[in-house]
Design a protein around this motif. Structure first.
Motif, mmCIF file in Angstrom:
data_model
loop_
_atom_site.group_PDB
_atom_site.id
_atom_site.type_symbol
_atom_site.label_atom_id
_atom_site.label_comp_id
_atom_site.label_asym_id
_atom_site.label_seq_id
_atom_site.Cartn_x
_atom_site.Cartn_y
_atom_site.Cartn_z
ATOM 1 N N HIS A 1 -3.925 0.072 17.316
ATOM 2 C CA HIS A 1 -3.030 0.613 18.333
ATOM 3 C C HIS A 1 -1.720 1.201 17.811
ATOM 4 N N ILE A 2 -1.528 1.255 16.508
ATOM 5 C CA ILE A 2 -0.254 1.753 15.978
ATOM 6 C C ILE A 2 -0.520 2.965 15.091
ATOM 7 N N GLU A 3 0.177 4.057 15.399
ATOM 8 C CA GLU A 3 0.072 5.283 14.602
ATOM 9 C C GLU A 3 1.465 5.659 14.109
ATOM 10 N N ILE A 4 1.560 5.977 12.839
ATOM 11 C CA ILE A 4 2.814 6.455 12.255
ATOM 12 C C ILE A 4 2.544 7.864 11.746
ATOM 13 N N LYS A 5 3.312 8.823 12.279
ATOM 14 C CA LYS A 5 3.093 10.237 11.965
ATOM 15 C C LYS A 5 4.320 10.820 11.285
ATOM 16 N N VAL A 6 4.107 11.604 10.246
ATOM 17 C CA VAL A 6 5.196 12.309 9.571
ATOM 18 C C VAL A 6 5.516 13.550 10.404
ATOM 19 N N LEU A 7 6.705 13.569 10.991
ATOM 20 C CA LEU A 7 7.104 14.691 11.844
ATOM 21 C C LEU A 7 7.761 15.812 11.054
ATOM 22 N N ALA A 8 8.582 15.438 10.070
ATOM 23 C CA ALA A 8 9.285 16.448 9.284
ATOM 24 C C ALA A 8 9.761 15.837 7.975
ATOM 25 N N ILE A 9 9.889 16.689 6.982
ATOM 26 C CA ILE A 9 10.466 16.300 5.699
ATOM 27 C C ILE A 9 11.577 17.296 5.421
ATOM 28 N N GLU A 10 12.802 16.774 5.368
ATOM 29 C CA GLU A 10 13.976 17.632 5.175
ATOM 30 C C GLU A 10 14.787 17.082 4.009
ATOM 31 N N GLY A 11 14.624 17.674 2.852
ATOM 32 C CA GLY A 11 15.312 17.161 1.663
ATOM 33 C C GLY A 11 14.776 15.785 1.323
ATOM 34 N N GLN B 1 15.102 13.227 3.381
ATOM 35 C CA GLN B 1 14.927 12.508 4.644
ATOM 36 C C GLN B 1 13.553 12.806 5.231
ATOM 37 N N VAL B 2 12.868 11.754 5.641
ATOM 38 C CA VAL B 2 11.563 11.883 6.271
ATOM 39 C C VAL B 2 11.701 11.411 7.706
ATOM 40 N N LYS B 3 11.266 12.220 8.667
ATOM 41 C CA LYS B 3 11.292 11.827 10.070
ATOM 42 C C LYS B 3 9.904 11.355 10.469
ATOM 43 N N LEU B 4 9.853 10.125 10.990
ATOM 44 C CA LEU B 4 8.592 9.518 11.369
ATOM 45 C C LEU B 4 8.531 9.337 12.878
ATOM 46 N N GLY B 5 7.350 9.502 13.419
ATOM 47 C CA GLY B 5 7.102 9.179 14.815
ATOM 48 C C GLY B 5 6.188 7.972 14.846
ATOM 49 N N ILE B 6 6.495 7.005 15.712
ATOM 50 C CA ILE B 6 5.709 5.786 15.789
ATOM 51 C C ILE B 6 5.175 5.635 17.205
ATOM 52 N N LEU C 1 0.858 -1.177 0.000
ATOM 53 C CA LEU C 1 0.000 0.000 0.000
ATOM 54 C C LEU C 1 0.901 1.237 0.000
ATOM 55 N N VAL C 2 0.663 2.154 -0.904
ATOM 56 C CA VAL C 2 1.452 3.383 -0.977
ATOM 57 C C VAL C 2 0.536 4.555 -0.645
ATOM 58 N N LEU C 3 0.931 5.349 0.343
ATOM 59 C CA LEU C 3 0.151 6.502 0.768
ATOM 60 C C LEU C 3 0.989 7.762 0.713
ATOM 61 N N SER C 4 0.367 8.866 0.420
ATOM 62 C CA SER C 4 1.041 10.165 0.490
ATOM 63 C C SER C 4 0.579 10.854 1.763
ATOM 64 N N ARG C 5 1.513 11.402 2.506
ATOM 65 C CA ARG C 5 1.212 12.118 3.736
ATOM 66 C C ARG C 5 2.059 13.376 3.781
ATOM 67 N N LYS C 6 1.545 14.402 4.402
ATOM 68 C CA LYS C 6 2.279 15.647 4.610
ATOM 69 C C LYS C 6 2.714 15.715 6.071
ATOM 70 N N THR C 7 3.561 16.690 6.382
ATOM 71 C CA THR C 7 4.001 16.886 7.758
ATOM 72 C C THR C 7 2.799 16.998 8.679
ATOM 73 N N ASN C 8 2.886 16.334 9.814
ATOM 74 C CA ASN C 8 1.850 16.260 10.861
ATOM 75 C C ASN C 8 0.655 15.394 10.489
ATOM 76 N N GLU C 9 0.680 14.735 9.344
ATOM 77 C CA GLU C 9 -0.364 13.781 9.015
ATOM 78 C C GLU C 9 0.103 12.386 9.424
ATOM 79 N N SER C 10 -0.836 11.481 9.627
ATOM 80 C CA SER C 10 -0.449 10.153 10.100
ATOM 81 C C SER C 10 -1.278 9.076 9.430
#
Length: 73
Positions: free
Chosen positions: A17-27, A29-34, A2-11
């Motif tokens: 019980h599991i949430e994956i949130k896009v914290l930042a996109i820098e160049g 590199q994508v920083k994820l919070g789990i 499954l391929v999804l597009s998400r923006k910063t602060n979207e999850s």
């Protein structure tokens, strides 16, 4: 896959019980919070693969060594 597009602060939510949130996109590199229960192991793929290889290597231990270590003198 499954391929999804998400923006910063979207999850995305996996199961109940599991949430994956896009914290930042820098160049490139994508920083994820789990957010997941402590009972769920979360590893980077390269760490997971290393753990699997170590587990496989541990299964191949020479049983003679174990017998020698457990023998009483």
């Amino acid at each position: 896959m499954l391929v999804l597009s998400r923006k910063t602060n979207e999850s995305i939510i996996i199961g109940d019980h599991i949430e994956i949130k896009v914290l930042a996109i820098e160049g490139e590199q994508v920083k994820l919070g789990i957010v997941a229960p402590k009972s769920v192991k979360v590893h980077r793929s390269e760490v997971f693969e290393a753990i699997q290889e170590q587990n496989k290597a541990a299964l191949n231990i020479d049983t003679n060594i174990i017998q020698k270590l457990t023998k009483k003198k």
